[in-house]
Design an enzyme around this catalytic site. Structure first.
Site, PDB file in Angstrom:
ATOM      1  CG  ASP A   1      -4.420 -80.822  25.423  1.00 30.66           C
ATOM      2  OD1 ASP A   1      -4.956 -80.342  24.417  1.00 30.66           O
ATOM      3  OD2 ASP A   1      -3.216 -80.620  25.719  1.00 30.66           O
TER       4      ASP A   1
ATOM      5  CG  ASP B   1      -0.991 -80.487  20.079  1.00 33.11           C
ATOM      6  OD1 ASP B   1      -0.490 -81.386  19.402  1.00 33.11           O
ATOM      7  OD2 ASP B   1      -1.778 -79.640  19.615  1.00 33.11           O
TER       8      ASP B   1
ATOM      9  N   GLY C   1      -2.126 -74.732  24.225  1.00 31.54           N
ATOM     10  CA  GLY C   1      -3.580 -74.836  24.343  1.00 31.54           C
ATOM     11  C   GLY C   1      -4.360 -73.736  23.635  1.00 31.54           C
TER      12      GLY C   1
ATOM     13  CB  SER D   1      -4.675 -79.237  17.352  1.00 31.95           C
ATOM     14  OG  SER D   1      -4.091 -79.425  16.075  1.00 31.95           O
ATOM     15  NE  ARG D   2      -9.350 -75.010  11.663  1.00 34.73           N
ATOM     16  CZ  ARG D   2      -9.645 -74.033  10.809  1.00 34.73           C
ATOM     17  NH1 ARG D   2      -9.149 -72.831  10.992  1.00 34.73           N
ATOM     18  NH2 ARG D   2     -10.410 -74.272   9.787  1.00 34.73           N
TER      19      ARG D   2
END
Ligand code: BG6
Ligand code: MG
Length: 215
Positions: free
Chosen positions: A10, A12, A47, A117-118
């Site tokens: 992941d 962030d 998330g 996340s984009r």
């Protein structure tokens, strides 16, 4: 157990500390709208996709917003967020992350990003890790947010590995659920360090004994 051949990180809260940027951007938007928002509510956004995060924030709103207004609010938050992440550098990579990534590379274990996340491409560029991973799956390529396993299954596919050969590293409970739903092992760190469902747990990547886990 099958040997782990790929680790999906992941972004962030695992590789980079963007938590405060997300919080400040949502807080600015919520304050402008007169919606109560604090760091406790912010924890629930970990998330979770941008629109699902907005839905959580709007639980405290005193009026109903149209879909168009919601899109505008999410876009406004993102503009604030993009402004803040423009200041990220390699110094914002979380302690221990580079050591773990380097060890995996040196030991022939594939590495990927699996993030809701984009803004993943912007963040990777800011912290100097653009092109560093064998695969990147992010919010731009998926339709279902964690706890759905879509982003991790896509990352495994891009790595060319079976889910059972992959381990996910997550700081969000929603991400731990997603990894398990995808048939992967999961290492919980940060906010997920005490998640009982996680296969492995560590306070952060600095404290993890990666050699022992991968074997
Ligand atoms: C996740 C964050 O990585 O990405 C969430 O933990 C965030 O807090 C989500 O809402 C979506 O991020 P973005 O950058 O697409 O708005
Ligand atoms: Mg996270």
């Amino acid at each position: 157990m099958e040997k782990i051949q790929g680790v999906i990180f992941d972004l962030d809260g695992v590789i980079v500390s963007t938590d405060d940027c997300h919080y400040r951007a949502w807080k600015r938007m919520a304050d402008e709208e007169g919606i109560y928002f604090d760091r406790t509510i912010n924890e629930r956004l970990r998330g979770v996709s941008r629109m699902d995060s907005l839905a959580i924030i709007l639980e405290r709103a005193e009026k109903n917003y149209s879909d168009e207004e919601k899109q505008q609010m999410a876009a406004r938050k993102n503009a604030y967020y993009v402004e803040l992440i423009g200041a990220l550098t390699g110094e914002d990579i979380l302690p221990g992350a580079m050591n773990v990534l380097c060890w995996l590379k040196e030991n022939g274990v594939k590495i990927a990003v699996g993030s809701s996340s984009r803004n993943t491409p912007i963040i990777l560029k800011q912290i100097g890790l653009e092109g560093y991973f064998d695969a990147v799956a992010d919010g731009n390529q998926i339709t279902r947010s964690k706890p759905d396993p879509e982003v991790f299954l896509l990352a495994a596919k891009l790595l060319g590995l079976e889910a059972s050969r992959c381990m996910v590293v997550e700081d969000a409970d929603a991400g731990v659920e997603a990894a398990l739903a995808g048939g992967m092992r999961v290492l919980g760190v940060g906010s997920a360090k005490d998640n009982k469902k996680a296969t492995y747990r560590a306070e952060n990547l600095e404290k993890v004994d990666i050699e022992n886990i991968i074997g």
